[in-house]
Design an enzyme around this catalytic site. Structure first.
Site, mmCIF file in Angstrom:
data_model
loop_
_atom_site.group_PDB
_atom_site.id
_atom_site.type_symbol
_atom_site.label_atom_id
_atom_site.label_comp_id
_atom_site.label_asym_id
_atom_site.label_seq_id
_atom_site.Cartn_x
_atom_site.Cartn_y
_atom_site.Cartn_z
ATOM 1 N N ALA A 1 4.323 -1.103 9.276
ATOM 2 C CA ALA A 1 3.779 -1.917 10.365
ATOM 3 C C ALA A 1 4.022 -3.387 10.080
ATOM 4 O O ALA A 1 4.206 -3.798 8.939
ATOM 5 C CB ALA A 1 2.274 -1.678 10.517
ATOM 6 N N ILE B 1 0.828 -1.201 0.000
ATOM 7 C CA ILE B 1 0.000 0.000 0.000
ATOM 8 C C ILE B 1 0.864 1.253 0.000
ATOM 9 O O ILE B 1 0.589 2.224 -0.716
ATOM 10 C CB ILE B 1 -0.966 -0.012 1.199
ATOM 11 N N TYR C 1 -2.031 -7.531 17.187
ATOM 12 C CA TYR C 1 -1.992 -6.635 16.020
ATOM 13 C C TYR C 1 -3.013 -5.515 16.171
ATOM 14 O O TYR C 1 -2.673 -4.330 16.065
ATOM 15 C CB TYR C 1 -2.250 -7.429 14.749
ATOM 16 N N THR D 1 -7.743 -23.332 -0.638
ATOM 17 C CA THR D 1 -8.685 -23.894 0.316
ATOM 18 C C THR D 1 -9.724 -22.858 0.733
ATOM 19 O O THR D 1 -9.373 -21.735 1.113
ATOM 20 C CB THR D 1 -7.966 -24.412 1.571
ATOM 21 N N ASP E 1 11.685 3.287 5.058
ATOM 22 C CA ASP E 1 11.338 1.881 5.254
ATOM 23 C C ASP E 1 12.593 1.183 5.747
ATOM 24 O O ASP E 1 13.703 1.591 5.383
ATOM 25 C CB ASP E 1 10.861 1.260 3.926
#
Length: 325
Positions: free
Chosen positions: A75, A12, A141, A204, A31
């Site tokens: 994050a 993002i 989280y 799945t 970063d």
């Protein structure tokens, strides 16, 4: 405007940097590239390696860059990992957020957009979820993100940092140049596309007996470009605090709808298998985004399954091995 984008090597954050530049803003990306990709950072952006866990480094970067605004995406984001390693999540997400806020306050940065999460709501009692719903996260989280939201509110009152905090569940799709490249990949749509590429033996579907129209779980999805539209609208409107806002469609899509759309859009059959429900997966999670629509004039125009899957599939085909860095 000069916007500093944290986590600008991620999915993002890199698309946010791309779109900011396309709209005439100057961008600095920071970063630590532990999970992001240097190759994802737009070449027009200034790139700085920086780990938010180290306050002196963060302060130095903010002082040197002197941005007008901050978009904070950096994050750790994997829920199961947060349960196994809560300390890492509080160190990166919460302490890193505090270091960034301290640096912003010390250097007069008064516009701050925070990429939060609808995980702050935990297991809501009613749907769609509004911003007034209780914030009761059920994993580290969500807790780490909520704590950063709470700090932002206090820093806004004390230091005049006007802020917007976006809560959203699932982001999908790609721009022409940038898409998802996670290791490990846990998001539903790219996992399905990896199965089509032969990188996974099967796809799945977990649970077919939910109380939903087709028995599979329903989740809210928003196209990454629609999501970034909201972030840019917010950063340009932060002459006052905007607070927390949900981003979503309020309708949601079931896993089976996504399976059907993946096969329809790509023309390829998924190697499907059906499994039991996963513990802790509620039947449906969708967000009410009325506040963002009314406050920002946000009108998502790309958040259809066809647009999200089609753009992601195009990117996957052009970048079969991701960013390769």
């Amino acid at each position: 405007m000069h916007v500093l984008v944290t986590g600008g090597g991620g999915y993002i954050g890199s698309i946010a940097a791309e779109q900011l530049i396309a709209r005439g803003h100057e961008v600095t990306v920071i970063d630590n590239f532990s999970r992001g990709h240097r190759g994802a950072v737009p070449p027009e952006a200034t790139r700085i390696d920086c780990d938010l866990r180290y306050p002196d480094n963060v302060t130095h970067v903010i002082r040197s860059a002197a941005p007008d605004a901050i978009m904070h995406f950096a994050a750790l984001t994997l829920v199961p990992e947060s349960v196994r390693e809560p300390g890492a999540y509080f160190a990166t997400n919460t302490c890193g957020g505090l270091n960034l806020l301290n640096a912003a306050a010390a250097n007069g940065v008064t516009r701050f957009v925070f990429s939060s999460t609808a995980a702050v709501y935990g297991e809501p009692a009613s749907l769609p979820i509004t911003e007034e719903a209780p914030t009761e996260p059920i994993n580290p989280y969500g807790r780490s993100k909520l704590m950063t939201e709470q700090m932002l509110d206090i820093f806004s009152e004390r230091y005049g940092i006007n802020h917007a905090m976006f809560r959203y569940f699932n982001v999908a799709g790609a721009s022409e140049e940038r898409g998802e490249d996670h290791e490990p990949e846990t998001h539903l749509i790219p996992v399905a596309l990896q199965a089509l590429q032969g990188k996974r033996d099967t796809f799945t579907v977990f649970g077919t007996d939910y109380d939903t129209p087709d028995g599979t779980a329903i989740r809210d999805y928003v196209h990454v470009l629609d999501l970034i539209d909201a972030h840019i609208a917010a950063v340009e409107a932060l002459d006052r605090p905007l607070g927390a806002m949900n981003l979503g469609t309020a309708n949601g899509f079931s896993v089976q709808q996504i399976v059907d759309a993946v096969q329809r859009v790509t023309g390829v059959s998924l190697p499907l298998e059906y499994g039991n429900r996963r513990a802790g997966d509620p039947p449906a999670l969708v967000a009410d985004s009325t506040k963002a629509r009314e406050t920002l004039g946000w009108a998502p125009s790309r958040s259809t399954l066809e647009d999200m899957i089609g753009s992601a599939w195009d990117w996957f085909q052009r970048h079969p091995d991701g960013y390769q860095d």
